[in-house]
Design an enzyme around this catalytic site. Structure first.
Site, PDB file in Angstrom:
ATOM      1  N   SER A 106     -27.306 -71.568  -4.822  1.00  0.00           N
ATOM      2  CA  SER A 106     -28.687 -72.027  -4.736  1.00  0.00           C
ATOM      3  C   SER A 106     -28.901 -72.677  -3.371  1.00  0.00           C
ATOM      4  CB  SER A 106     -28.938 -73.038  -5.858  1.00  0.00           C
ATOM      5  OG  SER A 106     -30.263 -73.492  -5.847  1.00  0.00           O
ATOM      6  N   LYS A 107     -30.112 -72.956  -3.000  1.00  0.00           N
ATOM      7  CA  LYS A 107     -30.389 -73.714  -1.776  1.00  0.00           C
ATOM      8  C   LYS A 107     -31.810 -74.220  -1.824  1.00  0.00           C
ATOM      9  CE  LYS A 107     -28.273 -74.807   2.106  1.00  0.00           C
ATOM     10  NZ  LYS A 107     -26.825 -74.958   2.338  1.00  0.00           N
ATOM     11  N   GLY A 108     -32.049 -75.320  -1.161  1.00  0.00           N
ATOM     12  CA  GLY A 108     -33.398 -75.867  -1.128  1.00  0.00           C
ATOM     13  C   GLY A 108     -33.775 -76.264   0.279  1.00  0.00           C
TER      14      GLY A 108
END
Ligand code: NAD
Length: 476
Positions: A106-108
């Site tokens: 995931s990444k934000g």
């Protein structure tokens, strides 16, 4: 920049993925399932600041949920966009598989220049962003666990965990909703240095494989090697500091936002870092000669190039002129797919990002486990270990005295041997073991198959194979 001739970051990662799957035996359906990004959530939220409402745009992308929680940092930069978070989320999937941390990817990101806001404003913005993600389970100990990335650090993670705990007052595992926290807020010793430490361990392991080093035209150890570092932030600073002070390498150029410093005799990293923190740039720092066009220093002669700032810095425009025989990708995606091809043809060896900078997620894993187990590593064993060592020393000394052998153990040895491992030692040991093991698996793949031409391809194959096995075991 060669922006218009380059594929996007996301396409670049896919091209690297495609090179690997071309020599693997995956069904087209499974290949597609692994490649695609599952979802990307975009949020626009308002915060009342400086007498008006300011709107911010943020993202949280989930690439693969073959394991949960999914894991990946949150980046604060004006350049943040959907393509970038999706590329970074995909890299997280492969990275976690490669170093065997039980997470999906995931990444934000938040489109903001953190330098434009003061601490109180940043706290309000971070808490609001966290609120939006928490209420959608995009921050959660069981489902999605962020960490620091460019522009964020312990401080932001502390705000996020506090926000989560306010919104989930009965979740006993709340501290595990984010990693990279300060140690007084549920963090773990050694997390801040972890990614840079991992770069050091990766380089040491590379040089422990003389055959691999020879493929880059290098020999020996890190001792005396000339290094160029781009970005003296969390990752670049720690990597540069460790390889110079502990391994005898020499940093001959440092590239920052405002330009670069050059000194063929090597620089004191701590002095440059102190200057950078105090002045906001490297210009004027007496450690080296200032060069306005910092990026030009990427092209200087050296043994090891460490790009540790951001993606796309080695691209179609400059790849031909890069002289370093060895590049270790401390940043995510610093070499574009086009540049990768040029460098491969030239024989440059690249230790790829999904392996090289995995130290951060590895120690994040340890932190998450610590939070779930609610006990610091080493707390139960340390004194027991010391007592057993003391027994052995006493027995050796008794034997020596009884038999008149006259043995004396040096005080330095005794002190070191008697000291049981604390959390920091255990974290470093676990990280070192992880970095060695992962390198061995990719080196074996690289050297063992004719059709695997480089370390990046090898790393992708090892990672994708593990993700595929995980999907297959779920019946997909
Ligand atoms: P950071 O914000 O602490 O540091 C980045 C540094 O690069 C800063 O000193 C900044 O001034 C400098 N910089 C920015 N633009 C530059 C440019 N154009 N030229 C030269 N220098 C420039 O960020 P970080 O956490 O060290 O992350 C750096 C890279 O490492 C990113 O690609 C990130 O995704 C990756 N990474 C970070 C971690 C982590 O644990 N922090 C883990 C894995 C990967």
């Amino acid at each position: 920049m060669a922006a218009n001739r380059e594929p996007s970051f996301r396409d670049s990662v896919d091209m690297m993925f495609n090179r690997a799957v071309a020599v693997m035996d995956l069904s087209p359906g499974l290949e597609e399932k692994i490649r695609v990004c599952n979802s990307t959530y975009t949020v626009r939220f308002g915060v009342r600041l400086r007498g008006g409402i300011r709107t911010f745009t943020g993202y949280r992308s989930v690439h693969s949920e073959h394991m949960e929680p999914v894991k990946g940092g949150i980046r604060y930069a004006l350049s943040v966009n959907q393509d970038e978070v999706e590329a970074l989320a995909a890299l997280m999937t492969y990275k976690c598989a490669l170093v065997e941390t039980p997470f999906g990817g995931s990444k934000g990101g938040l489109r903001i220049d953190p330098r434009e806001w003061d601490e109180h404003e940043l706290e309000l913005i971070t808490r609001r962003f966290a609120y939006e993600l928490i209420k959608r389970d995009l921050i959660s100990p069981a489902q999605n666990v962020p960490a620091p990335d460019m522009g964020t650090g312990e401080r932001e993670m502390a705000w996020i965990v506090d926000q989560y705990q306010r919104m989930n007052t009965t979740d006993i595992n709340g501290a595990a909703c984010v990693t990279g926290k300060p140690t007084n807020a549920g963090g773990i010793a050694g997390r801040v240095e972890a990614t840079g430490r991992g770069i050091q361990y990766a380089l040491r392991e590379f040089f422990r494989h003389p055959h691999d080093a020879a493929r880059a035209g290098l020999a020996g150890s890190l001792d005396g090697k000339r290094v160029i570092v781009q970005g003296l932030g969390n990752v670049g600073y720690h990597a540069a500091e460790f390889v110079t002070t502990e391994d005898g390498a020499r940093v001959i150029a440092i590239i920052e936002r405002d330009g670069g410093l050059h000194n063929p005799n090597g620089m004191n990293i701590q002095a440059v870092r102190d200057w950078l923190v105090a002045h906001g740039g490297v210009e004027g720092c007496p450690e080296g000669t200032f060069v306005k066009d910092g990026a030009a220093l990427l092209e200087e002669e050296c043994d090891i190039l460490i790009p540790a700032a951001h993606e796309g810095v080695i691209n179609l425009d400059n790849a031909d002129r890069i002289k370093a025989p060895l590049i270790i990708e401390a940043a995510n995606g610093p070499v574009t797919a086009g540049a990768d091809e040029i460098l491969r043809r030239k024989g440059t060896i690249i230790i790829p990002d999904l392996y090289a900078n995995a130290g951060g997620v590895t120690v994040s894993y340890f932190e998450w486990v610590k939070n779930l187990s609610h006990i610091r590593f080493g707390r139960m064993e340390r004194r027991q270990e010391e007592a057993r060592h003391q027994l052995l020393i006493d027995e050796l000394e008794r034997l020596s005295a009884d038999k008149g052998l006259g043995w004396t153990l040096s005080p330095g040895f005794k002190q070191q041997y008697l000291r049981g491992a604390g959390e920091l030692e255990l974290v470093r040991s676990g990280l070192d073991d992880t970095m060695r093991g992962a390198y061995q698996s990719i080196s074996q793949m690289w050297n063992g198959r004719q059709d695997v031409t480089d370390l990046r391809m090898a790393a992708y194959i090892v990672a994708i194979d593990r993700v595929a096995k995980s999907y297959r075991s779920k019946g997909l």
